[in-house]
Design an enzyme around this catalytic site. Structure first.
Site, PDB file in Angstrom:
ATOM      1  CD1 TRP A 101      -4.361  -0.368   7.681  1.00  0.00           C
ATOM      2  CD2 TRP A 101      -3.892   1.476   6.501  1.00  0.00           C
ATOM      3  NE1 TRP A 101      -5.149  -0.372   6.554  1.00  0.00           N
ATOM      4  CE2 TRP A 101      -4.889   0.735   5.811  1.00  0.00           C
ATOM      5  CE3 TRP A 101      -3.439   2.673   5.944  1.00  0.00           C
ATOM      6  CZ2 TRP A 101      -5.427   1.160   4.596  1.00  0.00           C
ATOM      7  CZ3 TRP A 101      -3.975   3.094   4.733  1.00  0.00           C
ATOM      8  CH2 TRP A 101      -4.950   2.345   4.077  1.00  0.00           C
ATOM      9  CG  ASP A 171      -5.186   3.742  12.777  1.00  0.00           C
ATOM     10  OD1 ASP A 171      -6.421   3.699  12.887  1.00  0.00           O
ATOM     11  OD2 ASP A 171      -4.595   3.645  11.670  1.00  0.00           O
ATOM     12  CE  LYS A 195     -11.003   1.153   6.495  1.00  0.00           C
ATOM     13  NZ  LYS A 195      -9.631   1.434   6.913  1.00  0.00           N
TER      14      LYS A 195
END
Ligand code: PLP
Length: 366
Positions: A101, A171, A195
């Site tokens: 990511w 993030d 998530k």
């Protein structure tokens, strides 16, 4: 009805209480005669839903007044572009590469300016967090970027990098609300909610006010300017109404559970059960160095040298676990093996029973 123990990395398990409440309100939300799915985002009823959600999040995270909270669409992946579009005044930023990511955010930033690799843990398949005490940060960098919890590799920063005074962008998709954070240490905190917070469809961004300006990169779409969203309290266009409503319920659930201090305590307890077993097991082994282990995502493999036998054993484990009601334990396609995501909504019994099952499997396959 029988519910499984769902170890998915995302979309992921939600608190059963929240799902039940939403089910009870499905046809008639609090006497409005409508489902939240059906109502106008400009209605009084909905206005209260989104305002309460923001306030509850502010209470939970202790968000200072000089930070805006935005509810956005496009997923965390779109936010990879929004960061440079809104923040790259000097067209230069530093990125720490701790997994897929972070790498994707880095690649996206390169479209807009000079993205510099400050550190990386690629040399050991991202199984650790690099030393971030003295990074080659230069004065002309607009910000430093991290992925704080690496969903795929199972690492987490236990200490934030020394950014040498530069703004920190994080993030936090897979560790959102898993423990208390000091928001003032960040310029921007953001995450996809699917998530650890709610259903897919929304990104929550917490942005320091001075970063919200008209001074974006040329060509930045109206929708992707933080100023547009902030000026309109996330209602510039139709927001992901239902997702925000469920997130709001999760915030209330977290408050009732005792807030983020309590969640941290519970999450540490849950993770310890699994890691302690991985450390003593002869069949299973964790893939991350101890000091950087995530509380949320726990990757592990079978400790078998022969690759073919290892793959076979892992497939057998995943199959039998699924049949026993422990689902979505397959590791990310780029890592292989297994991964148990044990987010806020995973009850402690879920982890205890998984470990019991693993012990039994180990005995049977010794
Ligand atoms: C899942 C994930 C993403 C991607 O999220 P999308 O909402 O699917 O774009 C980004 N960062 C992290 C840390 C993630 O876990």
């Amino acid at each position: 009805m029988s519910r499984v123990y769902n170890f998915s990395a995302g979309p992921a398990v939600l608190p059963e209480e929240v799902l039940k409440e939403a089910a009870a309100e499905m046809l008639d939300y609090q006497g409005s005669g409508q489902s939240v799915m059906e109502m106008s985002h400009r209605s009084k009823v909905y206005d209260k839903i989104i305002k309460d959600a923001e306030q509850d999040l502010r209470d939970l995270m202790n968000i200072p007044d000089n930070y805006k909270v935005l509810f956005l669409q496009g997923g965390a992946s779109q936010f990879f572009a929004e960061v440079p579009m809104n923040m790259m005044k000097n067209k230069k930023a530093g990125y720490i590469l701790t997994g897929q990511w972070a790498k994707k955010a880095f690649a996206e930033a390169k479209i807009y300016g000079e993205a510099v690799e400050l550190a990386s843990s690629a040399d050991k398949t991202f199984s650790y967090i690099p030393d971030c005490s003295d990074l080659p940060i230069t004065d002309d960098m607009d910000y430093v970027y991290i992925c704080e919890n690496n969903t795929i590799y199972g690492t987490k920063y236990k200490k934030l990098p020394n950014t040498k005074g530069k703004d920190l962008v994080a993030d936090v998709s897979s560790c959102f609300l898993s423990e208390p954070v000091d928001v003032s240490k960040y310029a921007v905190i953001y995450g996809g909610v699917q998530k650890n917070v709610g259903p897919a469809g929304c990104v929550i961004a917490i942005i320091r006010e001075d970063l919200i300006t008209d001074d974006c990169l040329p060509g930045t779409p109206t929708m992707l300017k933080w100023k547009t969203q902030a000026d309109n309290d996330s209602l510039y266009n139709t927001p992901p109404c239902y997702t925000i409503y469920i997130c709001g319920k999760v915030f209330k659930w977290l408050k009732k559970m005792g807030g983020l201090e309590k969640m941290k305590e519970l999450n540490e307890k849950k993770a310890k059960i699994l890691y302690d077993y991985l450390d003593e097991s002869k069949l299973f082994v964790g893939t991350v160095v101890k000091e950087d282990r995530s509380l949320m995502n726990v990757p592990f493999v079978c400790n078998i040298a022969d690759k073919e036998k290892k793959d076979e054993m892992e497939a057998k484990f995943i199959k039998e676990a699924t049949e026993a009601g422990f689902v979505n334990l397959k590791g990310h396609r780029t890592v292989g093996g297994m991964r148990a995501s044990i987010y806020n909504a995973m009850p402690i019994e879920g982890v205890e029973k998984l470990v019991e099952f693993m012990k039994k499997f180990e005995k049977e396959n010794a």
